[in-house]
Write a protein that holds these residues in place. Structure first.
Motif, PDB file in Angstrom:
ATOM      1  N   ALA A  34      69.954  63.597  14.876  1.00 54.11           N
ATOM      2  CA  ALA A  34      70.498  64.382  14.105  1.00 54.11           C
ATOM      3  C   ALA A  34      69.894  65.830  14.197  1.00 54.11           C
ATOM      4  O   ALA A  34      70.474  66.719  14.005  1.00 54.11           O
ATOM      5  CB  ALA A  34      69.788  63.768  12.744  1.00 54.11           C
ATOM      6  N   ALA A  35      68.781  65.693  14.898  1.00 59.03           N
ATOM      7  CA  ALA A  35      68.222  67.208  15.301  1.00 59.03           C
ATOM      8  C   ALA A  35      69.016  67.805  16.449  1.00 59.03           C
ATOM      9  O   ALA A  35      69.309  69.046  16.207  1.00 59.03           O
ATOM     10  CB  ALA A  35      66.774  66.980  15.721  1.00 59.03           C
ATOM     11  N   ALA A  36      69.508  66.852  17.257  1.00 61.64           N
ATOM     12  CA  ALA A  36      70.294  67.466  18.208  1.00 61.64           C
ATOM     13  C   ALA A  36      71.771  67.987  17.929  1.00 61.64           C
ATOM     14  O   ALA A  36      72.248  69.204  18.497  1.00 61.64           O
ATOM     15  CB  ALA A  36      70.733  66.444  19.524  1.00 61.64           C
ATOM     16  N   VAL A  37      72.354  67.204  16.942  1.00 54.56           N
ATOM     17  CA  VAL A  37      73.511  67.751  16.326  1.00 54.56           C
ATOM     18  C   VAL A  37      73.486  68.640  15.080  1.00 54.56           C
ATOM     19  O   VAL A  37      74.615  68.895  14.207  1.00 54.56           O
ATOM     20  CB  VAL A  37      74.475  66.479  16.216  1.00 54.56           C
ATOM     21  CG1 VAL A  37      74.903  66.004  17.553  1.00 54.56           C
ATOM     22  CG2 VAL A  37      73.918  65.435  15.196  1.00 54.56           C
ATOM     23  N   SER A  38      72.300  68.922  14.750  1.00 52.30           N
ATOM     24  CA  SER A  38      72.179  69.975  13.530  1.00 52.30           C
ATOM     25  C   SER A  38      72.594  69.272  12.164  1.00 52.30           C
ATOM     26  O   SER A  38      73.281  70.009  11.583  1.00 52.30           O
ATOM     27  CB  SER A  38      72.723  71.199  13.862  1.00 52.30           C
ATOM     28  OG  SER A  38      72.206  71.770  15.009  1.00 52.30           O
ATOM     29  N   ARG A  39      72.038  67.798  12.051  1.00 51.24           N
ATOM     30  CA  ARG A  39      72.626  67.469  10.734  1.00 51.24           C
ATOM     31  C   ARG A  39      71.290  66.992   9.931  1.00 51.24           C
ATOM     32  O   ARG A  39      70.134  66.918  10.506  1.00 51.24           O
ATOM     33  CB  ARG A  39      73.409  66.280  10.824  1.00 51.24           C
ATOM     34  CG  ARG A  39      74.391  66.299  11.922  1.00 51.24           C
ATOM     35  CD  ARG A  39      75.666  67.507  11.346  1.00 51.24           C
ATOM     36  NE  ARG A  39      76.094  67.237   9.754  1.00 51.24           N
ATOM     37  CZ  ARG A  39      77.008  67.688   9.307  1.00 51.24           C
ATOM     38  NH1 ARG A  39      77.391  69.103   9.751  1.00 51.24           N
ATOM     39  NH2 ARG A  39      77.513  67.609   8.154  1.00 51.24           N
ATOM     40  N   GLY A  40      71.488  66.929   8.509  1.00 53.28           N
ATOM     41  CA  GLY A  40      70.182  66.472   7.765  1.00 53.28           C
ATOM     42  C   GLY A  40      69.200  67.594   7.319  1.00 53.28           C
ATOM     43  O   GLY A  40      68.253  67.355   6.857  1.00 53.28           O
ATOM     44  N   GLY A  41      69.693  68.907   7.800  1.00 56.08           N
ATOM     45  CA  GLY A  41      69.074  69.990   7.134  1.00 56.08           C
ATOM     46  C   GLY A  41      68.787  69.965   5.637  1.00 56.08           C
ATOM     47  O   GLY A  41      68.284  70.965   5.065  1.00 56.08           O
ATOM     48  N   THR A  42      69.722  69.483   4.646  1.00 51.49           N
ATOM     49  CA  THR A  42      69.758  69.721   3.248  1.00 51.49           C
ATOM     50  C   THR A  42      69.541  68.353   2.889  1.00 51.49           C
ATOM     51  O   THR A  42      68.390  67.970   2.418  1.00 51.49           O
ATOM     52  CB  THR A  42      71.084  70.375   2.731  1.00 51.49           C
ATOM     53  OG1 THR A  42      70.945  71.739   3.095  1.00 51.49           O
ATOM     54  CG2 THR A  42      70.791  70.393   1.314  1.00 51.49           C
ATOM     55  N   SER A  43      70.706  67.523   3.134  1.00 47.44           N
ATOM     56  CA  SER A  43      70.255  65.830   2.541  1.00 47.44           C
ATOM     57  C   SER A  43      70.272  65.154   3.695  1.00 47.44           C
ATOM     58  O   SER A  43      70.725  65.316   4.800  1.00 47.44           O
ATOM     59  CB  SER A  43      71.665  65.543   1.663  1.00 47.44           C
ATOM     60  OG  SER A  43      71.796  64.356   1.529  1.00 47.44           O
ATOM     61  N   GLY A  44      69.409  64.001   3.419  1.00 47.80           N
ATOM     62  CA  GLY A  44      69.268  63.103   4.624  1.00 47.80           C
ATOM     63  C   GLY A  44      69.888  61.810   4.270  1.00 47.80           C
ATOM     64  O   GLY A  44      69.767  60.839   5.195  1.00 47.80           O
ATOM     65  N   ILE A  45      70.753  61.945   3.309  1.00 45.40           N
ATOM     66  CA  ILE A  45      71.299  60.510   2.995  1.00 45.40           C
ATOM     67  C   ILE A  45      72.405  60.045   4.255  1.00 45.40           C
ATOM     68  O   ILE A  45      72.359  58.839   4.593  1.00 45.40           O
ATOM     69  CB  ILE A  45      72.449  60.646   1.716  1.00 45.40           C
ATOM     70  CG1 ILE A  45      71.496  61.217   0.578  1.00 45.40           C
ATOM     71  CG2 ILE A  45      73.009  59.334   1.501  1.00 45.40           C
ATOM     72  CD1 ILE A  45      70.238  60.492   0.205  1.00 45.40           C
ATOM     73  N   GLY A  46      73.253  60.784   4.710  1.00 43.15           N
ATOM     74  CA  GLY A  46      74.135  60.430   5.894  1.00 43.15           C
ATOM     75  C   GLY A  46      73.224  59.854   6.979  1.00 43.15           C
ATOM     76  O   GLY A  46      73.559  59.005   7.596  1.00 43.15           O
ATOM     77  N   ILE A  47      71.981  60.438   7.439  1.00 40.10           N
ATOM     78  CA  ILE A  47      71.320  60.137   8.353  1.00 40.10           C
ATOM     79  C   ILE A  47      70.438  58.844   8.220  1.00 40.10           C
ATOM     80  O   ILE A  47      70.703  57.649   9.062  1.00 40.10           O
ATOM     81  CB  ILE A  47      70.182  61.076   8.727  1.00 40.10           C
ATOM     82  CG1 ILE A  47      70.541  62.480   8.957  1.00 40.10           C
ATOM     83  CG2 ILE A  47      69.403  60.706  10.112  1.00 40.10           C
ATOM     84  CD1 ILE A  47      71.691  62.636   9.924  1.00 40.10           C
ATOM     85  N   ALA A  48      69.951  58.788   6.906  1.00 41.84           N
ATOM     86  CA  ALA A  48      69.449  57.164   6.523  1.00 41.84           C
ATOM     87  C   ALA A  48      70.709  56.086   6.443  1.00 41.84           C
ATOM     88  O   ALA A  48      70.290  55.165   6.746  1.00 41.84           O
ATOM     89  CB  ALA A  48      68.718  57.304   5.071  1.00 41.84           C
ATOM     90  N   ALA A  49      71.860  56.558   5.979  1.00 41.41           N
ATOM     91  CA  ALA A  49      72.850  55.544   6.123  1.00 41.41           C
ATOM     92  C   ALA A  49      73.104  54.999   7.459  1.00 41.41           C
ATOM     93  O   ALA A  49      73.503  53.847   7.717  1.00 41.41           O
ATOM     94  CB  ALA A  49      74.141  56.042   5.344  1.00 41.41           C
TER      95      ALA A  49
END
Length: 483
Positions: A276-291
């Motif tokens: 997630a850090a590499a693709v710049s995701r999860g900076g507001t909501s973490g739902i997609g990463i946890a899913a």
């Protein structure tokens, strides 16, 4: 090679796998030929045919190699041949060889099956993985001796190692705190879904080549992961991908799937948070990463907020590069009896890009009293309902959340049809209905009467068109296999 061969499939499989092939017979019976079968075999309707369904398996590993269905007219068989055919678990090629039957194979058609349903389950591969199938006849003395259909997974006989990743989708129910006056901001609540899903395949290659739906977006993610983890080249196929910017988190799932496939391909250990850090995701909501990581019902704790903290202003994940995914404070299985209906009308997509950033800038901070009520709904009503399997109270919380905080903002920016969709789905029996993320997808939750809710949704969308999917929570994360 398997699709085009006019020789013995059994012999070819033994050469390819280096192991003997065994047969598991699923169905073996004599039936009257219907119109289609009689035409294919050039016999009369009602003539007796031997109907056989088998799995060809690697006798050492037990792996299913091919699923085959055959029809054979009994009147064209000598008694000894017929007796061997009716005996269970004898390969066709072996029978032909034993009786020295001179014949040829005429391949009639070959095709790719993109959603083979039961076949995917038989081979234990992902639901959206392509299958290959061919129909052919064995001809003897100028007449069809057998009509056979063979099916097998596209990825099972590749020359190179291939990694396949299947992701879930997710409902984003709400951001909990966009007031930011207590030292934290964001926070998310969501549900992982089994369908729709994304399937990505990757194998090593020179440079980087990406094919399929949203290939440009997948390529951006691939480059970021390759640079971050110093990986080699790859060929990537996006085999299945649902629409992006409709409220189901497709952008995050696609990027995570690409990253996971590449890391596994090169044996590079990487957690979901690392990718997630590499693709710049999860900076507001973490739902997609946890899913992606574990699935189920998810609540995250947001980010620290203020000067010198993780975040200093209100931004969506797409504009929060460098901010780590938030901590997950609850992740729990949802009851298998709960069903989620997704209504996706053909109206403009939800806010994204610059428009989404402007919405955060215009409407944040949201009123503190609404944030307090929203958090109460999540903490006191929704979370215990998940643990106790209380659908009614869970649905009541979903309904109330639509009227609070940033979710009220998201709902208020929608086409008028969205509010009507939620109301009609509730009236049709849904325990709760709400807007996922910025929409336009509306979700409803129920444990019964899904047909009435689906009919209500279709009626509302009649003039604009749209799609309804009935699915369930996935209480596990993304799935990976190698072929």
């Amino acid at each position: 090679m398997l699709l085009g061969t006019d020789g013995s499939v059994t012999c070819l499989l033994e050469v390819v796998t280096g192991c003997p092939v065994e047969i598991e017979t699923l169905v073996q019976k004599v039936v009257p030929a219907d119109e289609l079968v009689s035409c294919e075999l050039e016999i009369d309707p009602g003539d007796e045919v031997n109907y056989r369904v088998v799995k060809l398996k690697n006798s050492v590993s037990g792996e299913i190699l091919i699923h085959a269905t055959s029809f054979t007219p009994l009147k064209r068989l000598e008694e000894r041949f017929r007796n061997d055919l009716i005996r269970a678990d004898v390969p066709i090629g072996t029978i032909l060889k034993k009786h020295r039957i001179e014949s040829r194979r005429d391949v009639l058609r070959a095709r790719v099956l993109k959603d083979a349903g039961e076949m995917n389950r038989i081979f234990n591969v992902f639901s959206k993985e392509p299958m290959l199938s061919r129909d052919y006849k064995i001809i003897r003395h100028g007449q069809p001796l057998m009509a056979i259909t063979e099916t097998f997974p596209y990825n099972n006989f590749q020359d190179k190692k291939r990694v396949i990743v299947e992701t879930p989708s997710r409902i984003h129910m709400t951001l909990t705190d966009l007031a930011g006056d207590c030292g934290r901001v964001d926070g998310g609540v969501g549900v992982t879904l089994d369908e729709p899903c994304i399937v990505v395949e990757a194998e090593r290659g020179e440079g980087l080549l990406v094919r399929g739906d949203n290939a440009d977006r997948a390529k951006v993610a691939a480059k970021a992961v390759m640079d971050r983890f110093d990986l080699g080249g790859a060929e990537i196929w996006v085999r299945s991908c649902y629409k992006l910017h409709v409220g189901l988190g497709g952008g995050t799932q696609l990027a995570m799937a690409v990253g996971k496939a590449l890391c596994d391909l090169y044996g590079r250990p990487a957690s979901a948070r690392d990718i997630a850090a590499a693709v710049s995701r999860g900076g507001t909501s973490g739902i997609g990463i946890a899913a992606f990581e574990r699935g189920g019902f998810v609540v995250d704790g947001g980010h620290t907020f203020g000067p010198g903290k993780e975040k200093v202003d209100f931004r969506p994940s797409s504009a929060s590069a460098g901010v780590a995914p938030p901590p997950v404070i609850m992740q729990a299985d949802l009851p298998s009896s709960w069903k989620f209906l997704l209504a996706m009308p053909n109206i403009p997509k939800g806010a994204h890009g610059r428009n989404e950033l402007d919405v955060f800038g215009t409407f944040c901070p949201v009123p503190r009293d609404e944030v307090q009520e929203l958090c109460r709904q999540v903490m006191v009503r929704m979370m215990p309902s998940v643990m106790e399997g209380d659908l009614d109270n869970f649905g009541n919380a979903v309904n109330r959340i639509q009227e609070l905080g940033f979710k009220k903002v998201e709902v208020g920016l929608q086409h008028p049809l969205i509010q009507r969709l939620m109301e009609e789905m509730r009236s049709a029996g849904a325990a709760g209905a709400g807007l996922s993320s910025f929409g336009p997808t509306v979700y409803a939750v129920t444990d019964s009467g899904s047909r009435d809710i689906e009919s209500a949704a279709r009626e509302v969308m009649r003039d604009v068109g749209g799609e309804v999917i009935v699915t369930r929570s996935r209480n596990s994360g993304a799935r990976l296999r190698s072929a």
